[in-house]
Structure formats: C-alpha cells, structure tokens
Design a protein around this motif. Structure first.
Motif, short mmCIF file in Angstrom:
data_model
loop_
_atom_site.label_atom_id
_atom_site.label_comp_id
_atom_site.label_asym_id
_atom_site.label_seq_id
_atom_site.Cartn_x
_atom_site.Cartn_y
_atom_site.Cartn_z
N TRP A 148 0.80 -1.24 0.00
CA TRP A 148 0.00 0.00 0.00
C TRP A 148 0.82 1.27 0.00
O TRP A 148 0.27 2.37 -0.15
N ASN A 150 2.49 2.02 -2.29
CA ASN A 150 2.50 2.33 -3.72
C ASN A 150 1.09 2.69 -4.22
O ASN A 150 0.13 1.96 -3.97
N ARG A 151 0.99 3.78 -4.91
CA ARG A 151 -0.30 4.26 -5.45
C ARG A 151 -0.96 3.24 -6.39
O ARG A 151 -2.19 3.19 -6.50
N GLU A 152 -0.14 2.44 -7.07
CA GLU A 152 -0.71 1.47 -8.01
C GLU A 152 -1.67 0.49 -7.34
O GLU A 152 -2.51 -0.13 -7.99
N ILE A 154 -4.13 1.10 -5.66
CA ILE A 154 -5.51 1.56 -5.83
C ILE A 154 -6.13 0.90 -7.07
O ILE A 154 -7.28 0.47 -7.05
N GLN A 208 1.21 7.46 4.12
CA GLN A 208 1.00 7.41 2.67
C GLN A 208 0.20 6.15 2.31
O GLN A 208 -0.71 6.19 1.49
N HIS A 211 -3.30 6.73 3.22
CA HIS A 211 -3.96 7.59 2.23
C HIS A 211 -4.39 6.78 1.01
O HIS A 211 -5.51 6.95 0.51
N HIS A 212 -3.54 5.92 0.54
CA HIS A 212 -3.91 5.09 -0.61
C HIS A 212 -5.12 4.21 -0.29
O HIS A 212 -6.01 4.04 -1.12
N ASP A 290 1.72 12.51 -0.77
CA ASP A 290 1.24 12.68 -2.14
C ASP A 290 -0.29 12.56 -2.13
O ASP A 290 -0.84 11.46 -2.15
N ASP A 295 -7.69 12.98 -5.80
CA ASP A 295 -7.93 12.22 -4.57
C ASP A 295 -8.94 12.95 -3.69
O ASP A 295 -9.89 12.35 -3.18
#
Ligand code: P53
Length: 475
Positions: A148, A150-152, A154, A208, A211-212, A290, A295
């Motif tokens: 998690w 990593n944004r990917e 999502i 972070q 957040h994702h 980020d 978002d």
C-alpha cells in the motif's frame, strides 16, 4: 416491545485467513496473512520489523489450514442458521480472486467459492456482510510494488471490487472496504503488508499507505453505488473510547490526542476530508504526502453510508511516560484500575461500549454497526463433552445490555451486532487456537492437532434465545 429495530442484524463475524485454511487450493495465491507464524516471532512479523515473505523452516503457520472452513462451510453456516443468525460477516481472501493481485482476469474457482457461501446463507435468510479485505494483501503485490505504500495498489483494489460488486450483485448488499483500517498504524505488516526498509521514515510510509487505502475505499464506495444503488458501504475501525487516567488536564488532553490518532482515518471516510488536527500534525512532523486534487475530490464525493467498528475494550491515556500498560493488545494502553481483564489481559468494560457508540454517533451522525465484540478465553471440555462457558455469556450479556442502552436511552441508530468468532478460529493477535471466542467449539490446538469436529458450547443456546427475543431475553 423490543428496544432494537425489528430488522436488527444479529449474527457473527469471521475473517477468511483465520478460518478458511486451504491456503493453496483451487488457484489461491499467497498473502501476508499466510506467512505470519505462531510463536515468539509473530509480533516482529506483524509490525513489519522482521521480513518474512515466505514460509520459513522451523515455524508453524496457523492460517494454512485454520479450521478448514473451506470444506466445512455448509455445516458451519447451518449451525449459524440454527442460532437464528440474520447476518454473517465474512471476508474475501483477495488471493482466491486475484492470486497475484495484478492479473487482469479473476480466478473463477475463487469467485465460485464465495458465490456458494452467499447462496448457502440466502438459503437460511442470512444476509451476508462482506469485508472486502480483512488484513490480507497478496504477497506478489508486496514483493513487486511494496504494497500500500505504492499508489498502483488503488488500481489493483479497484479491479478486485469491480469484480466483486458485479458478480455478487443481488446476493450481497452490505460491504466493508478495509477491516480495522487503523491497525495499519499499529501492525503495518498484518494490517497492510508493509515491511519497513532501513532508514525510511516509518510515519511517512504508514500515512501514505493509509492515504492510498482511503482513496481506494472512496473509489470502492463510488463503484458500489454505481453498480447497485442498494449497496451499503461502511468503514471499519478498531474502536474503544479513550479515558484520561486522571482529571489532570494534561491527561485529558492526552486522551483527546490518542483518540484522534485512530479516528482520523474514519473521519476521512465519513466526512470526506482530512481533519485539520491531522494536517497540522503532518506539517509539524514535516511529512509531505502525495495527495492529489483528484484524490480530494474522490474522498469528498464518496463518504461511507455507515460506520462499523470492533469493540473489545476501552483505552486509557496519560501524559506520564512511566505507568503500567495493560497487556496483550496491539494498541497499547494504560491499565485501568477499575476493570477486570480477560485471560489475555484485555480489560473488560461493557459501559465503554455505550460510551464508544455515543462518541461515534455524535461525531458522524450515521448509522452504526457493531461488527466485532466478544471474549477470547480458554475453554474446558468436560468429560461428557460439554463446554460450560458462563464467562462468555456474562461478557456478551453485559455488552448487549450496554448496546441496548445506547439505542434505547441515548438514541443511537444501530443496524446490527455481530460477535467475533461465532465459531472458534485462529487469533489474529497471537496465532493461537486456544484463544477461543466461539459459540461453536472446534477440536484443534495451537499446533494443528485435533479432529476439527464442531460442537456446541453452552453459549450456543443462550445466543439463540437472545436473537429470538431480539435482545430482550438475556438471562
Ligand atoms: P485476537 C488488535 C486490537 C483490536 C482488534 O483479536 C484486533 C487487534 C488485532 O489482534 O483485531 C480484531 O484474535 C480483528 C480480528 C481479531 C479480533 O480483533 O487477537 O479484526 O481479526 O481476530 C480479536 O484475539
């Protein structure tokens, strides 16, 4: 006259990795929850301090077979139905649907398994309540993408939920996006597949990742509503009112801060934006997350429909550094001198449930759902096979009374109540089987021995009566 709503959802709650077993059957991939061992190293692994991404020699991994619900689900659901369950909360093992997590096409065998479960529930008029992820994250996504952080993630989560909402449309209406989203902060590997690298700022990584998850949760809520307007999506918090140790103003303020330290996540899920106290904390710690405009829009437009939470105990905070901590829980807290504790040191506070419900309802003004509550205890099988678990009945009775007061006296809107582990299962905190929560006993010990036979405890008939009377007959 009944104090709870007529359609009150009584039932029980489980998680895939703690009961299914069959970790390598029908195409299932490996997940973080599979490689968390029983024993001394468990704590270091769940907190992300000790990297263990595959099975290692010399360890026992209880999730591999658990209570083999994969093969016993018909028998188990029949027992739930016999108690009169209106709902059954269960979770999907992500790796049964997407074994690696980043595939484009789902695994049909996994989808079929849950379809069978939902249909079995419907046979008895049991409404499924589905946790999309209960701590699980595919190992491949941890190794390839860092989970998690990593944004990917999502995108992969979006793929998962689209498949689930489409396939189970008409079968499932109640969804929870992430189990105990705040556990990510206390047990980052168990909660979100996070393993820390040398020298990185752990708060930045955790926030972070959180957040994702929050964005993924909002996106899931949006998609759920698009696919079926009947869908109801909830957030899920490991809750527990925080008391100040003394009326000293510093202790009171410490309790406010401790409370916010967990609530900020569901603040975002419920309100659609980050609370100012959290943004100030980031500023103070010089943490730059980020967070895109897109978002923010997604969060704003897609708050949850209801607030679900687990409750086992209240918590205590103090500004002093040197006071005795209560034991055994991942969320550390100071010992409350007014409360008794369970066999595992978890302090027992029924009125704290009423306080917690009031706090959450005052803060969010959305319906609540208690999706976990219960007593982990040692059970003794008598020579005639009986299990007299009066301590469990006492615990649940007192909590149900407090819950009823919150509804009847305080006016809290409550959708339902599911006890944790209606059937004995593997403990998330310790990996033990002997920390039992069930109305149904499972013959299995902490090392994988036993016949897996199911039998009813005394509490089985008691809970049946509670449900039949809609919570009026607690004797
Ligand atoms: P066990 C910590 C604090 C509060 C709830 O816990 C927690 C945890 C993690 O241990 O977990 C929830 O099995 C969780 C369930 C778990 C249950 O509480 O340690 O959602 O998966 O089994 C009880 O006794």
């Amino acid at each position: 006259m009944s104090r709870l709503r007529k359609d009150f959802l009584w039932g029980g709650a489980t998680a895939a990795n703690q009961c299914e077993g069959a970790y390598n059957l029908d195409g299932r991939g490996l997940a973080n929850v599979d490689v968390i061992p029983h024993g001394k190293e468990r704590f270091n692994v769940v907190t992300g301090k000790r990297k263990m991404l595959e099975f290692e020699e010399g360890f026992y991994y209880p999730a591999q077979n658990a209570i083999d619900m994969y093969h016993h689900y018909k028998e188990d659901i029949a027992l739930f139905a016999e108690m009169g369950f209106k709902t059954y909360r269960l979770s999907i093992a992500w790796t049964r649907i997407f074994p690696k997590g980043d595939e484009l096409e789902p695994n049909e065998a996994g989808l079929q398994f849950y379809e069978n479960i939902f249909k079995e529930c419907k046979k008895y008029g049991i409404e499924p309540l589905v946790t999309i992820t209960h701590f699980d994250c595919p190992i491949h996504l941890i190794k390839e993408y860092g989970s998690w952080r990593n944004r990917e993630m999502i995108t992969f989560y979006e793929r998962l939920v689209r498949v689930l909402f489409t396939r189970y449309k008409g079968l499932v209406k109640y969804w929870l996006t992430f189990n105990e989203i705040n556990v990510l902060l206390h047990a980052p590997f168990m909660g979100a597949g996070i393993v820390f690298e040398e020298g990185e700022d752990q708060d930045t990584v955790k926030y972070q990742a959180a957040h994702h998850e929050l964005v993924a949760s909002a996106l899931a809520t949006k998609i759920a509503h698009e696919i079926d307007p009947e869908n109801m999506v909830g957030c899920m918090l490991a809750a527990g009112a925080v008391y100040p140790l003394t009326p000293k103003p510093e202790d009171v303020f410490a309790s406010v801060e401790m409370s916010r330290g967990n609530l900020f996540l569901i603040d975002v899920q419920s309100w659609g934006y980050y609370p100012s106290y959290f943004l100030k904390e980031l500023e103070r710690k010089n943490i730059k997350l980020d967070i895109t405009e897109e978002d923010k829009k997604l969060l704003k437009e897609n708050p949850v429909d209801f607030i679900s939470f687990s409750y086992y105990s209240s918590r205590v905070a103090t500004a002093e550094k040197t006071v005795e901590q209560s034991e055994g829980n991942l969320i550390n807290t100071v010992k409350n001198p007014y409360l008794e504790a369970s066999d595992w040191g978890w302090q027992i506070d029924p009125l704290g449930l009423r306080t917690t419900m009031n706090e959450l309802y005052d803060r969010y003004q959305k319906p609540l759902f208690i999706v976990e509550n219960g007593l982990g205890a040692y059970d003794k099988v008598e020579e005639n096979g009986e299990i007299i678990d009066d301590y469990r009945i006492d615990y649940l009775r007192a909590h149900i009374e407090a819950m009823r007061d919150a509804v009847d006296i305080d006016g809290v809107d409550l959708l339902g109540y599911t006890t944790w582990g209606p059937i004995d299962l593997v403990s998330a905190g310790t990996g033990e089987m002997t920390k039992r929560y069930g109305f149904i006993y499972v013959d299995r010990d902490d090392y994988g021995n036993g016949t897996l036979a199911r039998s009813k405890k005394k509490s089985f008939d008691w809970y049946k009566k509670v449900i039949a009377s809609n919570g009026e007959d607690l004797a």
